[in-house]
Scaffold this motif. Structure first.
Motif, PDB file in Angstrom:
ATOM      1  N   TRP A  47      53.932-116.936  36.448  1.00 33.95           N
ATOM      2  CA  TRP A  47      53.567-115.622  37.006  1.00 33.95           C
ATOM      3  C   TRP A  47      52.128-115.660  37.504  1.00 33.95           C
ATOM      4  N   TRP A  48      51.238-116.235  36.697  1.00 29.04           N
ATOM      5  CA  TRP A  48      49.823-116.303  37.065  1.00 29.04           C
ATOM      6  C   TRP A  48      49.642-117.156  38.333  1.00 29.04           C
ATOM      7  N   LEU A  50      51.795-117.726  40.745  1.00 28.94           N
ATOM      8  CA  LEU A  50      52.309-116.988  41.909  1.00 28.94           C
ATOM      9  C   LEU A  50      51.296-115.934  42.346  1.00 28.94           C
ATOM     10  N   ARG A  51      50.744-115.210  41.364  1.00 23.88           N
ATOM     11  CA  ARG A  51      49.760-114.162  41.672  1.00 23.88           C
ATOM     12  C   ARG A  51      48.499-114.736  42.296  1.00 23.88           C
ATOM     13  N   ALA A  52      48.147-115.975  41.842  1.00 29.91           N
ATOM     14  CA  ALA A  52      46.916-116.607  42.347  1.00 29.91           C
ATOM     15  C   ALA A  52      47.153-117.261  43.705  1.00 29.91           C
ATOM     16  N   GLY A  53      48.404-117.210  44.194  1.00 30.32           N
ATOM     17  CA  GLY A  53      48.701-117.791  45.511  1.00 30.32           C
ATOM     18  C   GLY A  53      48.808-119.302  45.496  1.00 30.32           C
ATOM     19  N   THR A  87      46.696-108.738  30.301  1.00 34.69           N
ATOM     20  CA  THR A  87      47.732-107.895  30.920  1.00 34.69           C
ATOM     21  C   THR A  87      49.093-108.219  30.311  1.00 34.69           C
ATOM     22  N   VAL A  89      52.737-108.945  30.383  1.00 33.80           N
ATOM     23  CA  VAL A  89      53.616-109.411  31.470  1.00 33.80           C
ATOM     24  C   VAL A  89      55.063-109.562  30.997  1.00 33.80           C
ATOM     25  N   ALA A  92      57.368-108.534  33.861  1.00 33.76           N
ATOM     26  CA  ALA A  92      57.126-109.248  35.119  1.00 33.76           C
ATOM     27  C   ALA A  92      57.606-110.704  35.067  1.00 33.76           C
ATOM     28  N   SER A  95      61.310-111.785  36.433  1.00 36.73           N
ATOM     29  CA  SER A  95      61.722-111.524  37.819  1.00 36.73           C
ATOM     30  C   SER A  95      62.425-112.745  38.427  1.00 36.73           C
ATOM     31  N   GLU A  97      61.673-114.103  41.167  1.00 38.13           N
ATOM     32  CA  GLU A  97      60.612-114.967  41.701  1.00 38.13           C
ATOM     33  C   GLU A  97      60.132-115.964  40.633  1.00 38.13           C
TER      34      GLU A  97
END
Ligand code: DC
Length: 225
Positions: A47-48, A50-53, A87, A89, A92, A95, A97
């Motif tokens: 998750w981290w 993906l969030r960080a791109g 946070t 998660v 999240a 998902s 993704e």
């Protein structure tokens, strides 16, 4: 009343959707043990990323950032939690993704090394049921009880789709089988039945029956100790 030896570690490994989480939580709450979901840690790392791109299919890019997220698991079997950098998660990380990206991220050795430290710290002095893919083989090879859970793909897809509120069973089955392929085939800490692990095929059993069987294995260890 079942007796549990002090410092007890119960390692529960197996394929995706074989019933590891429900079984592990049930065993832990029945025996008054803590519970650690290591899959949630790999999901949180994913998750981290993906969030960080970060491109999750670029192993070098994932490796370069694996030390950054701070991942903390709560080990109450009745209310397990997972947080990244403070946070929550828990939702999240389930998902589609994350489902699609978690196996490639988990195959990166730096990710496994990092999470191994966090897992060993959480296990601490024991008194815990730990679920994952490499618990009996790598994370806690000295665990007093090791279980390897499997189930027919159709049963696994049916259970997982029901958990996810009626998701499409065929798509769920493909997603599970794809994760199994990557988890079994990776070079570092692949999914295997650990030495000394008891294999339970859960297809024909209810959750309560599987919990009973694992509790019986733990009780037998307690009686021998
Ligand atoms: O148990 P789960 O489906 O939430 O796990 C998600 C992914 O995490 C799984 O496909 C592989 C990885 N995983 C792992 O590599 N090692 C573990 N000990 C636990 C999970």
């Amino acid at each position: 009343m079942s007796s549990t030896p002090s410092g007890l570690v119960v390692a529960v490994d197996g394929t995706s959707g074989s019933g590891k989480s429900s079984t592990s939580r049930g065993v832990a709450s029945r025996l008054g043990l803590r519970y650690l979901d290591t899959g949630a840690m790999f999901r949180a790392m994913t998750w981290w990323m993906l969030r960080a791109g970060v491109d999750v299919h670029d192993a070098a890019a994932v490796a370069a950032r694996a030390a950054e997220p701070r991942i903390v698991s709560g080990t109450d079997p009745l209310a397990p939690t997972i947080a990244v950098d403070g946070t929550d998660v828990s939702v999240a990380i389930r998902s589609d993704e994350v489902n699609a990206a978690v196996s490639p991220v988990s195959a990166v050795p730096e990710v496994r090394r990092r999470l191994l430290e966090v897992q060993r710290e959480a296990i601490g002095a024991g008194g815990i049921v730990v679920e994952g893919r490499d618990i009996g083989s790598v994370v806690a090879p000295d665990a007093q009880v090791k279980v390897f859970l499997t189930a027919d793909p159709a049963a696994r897809a049916q259970r997982r789709a029901a958990e996810e509120g009626g998701a499409d069973e065929d798509a769920t089955r493909e997603s599970l089988l794809n994760r199994d392929r990557i988890d079994t085939g990776r070079a570092t800490a692949p999914l295997v039945q650990a030495d000394g692990a008891v294999h339970l095929d859960t297809t024909a059993y209810t959750l309560e029956q599987v919990i009973d069987q694992v509790v019986a294995l733990v009780t037998a260890v307690g009686e021998r100790a």
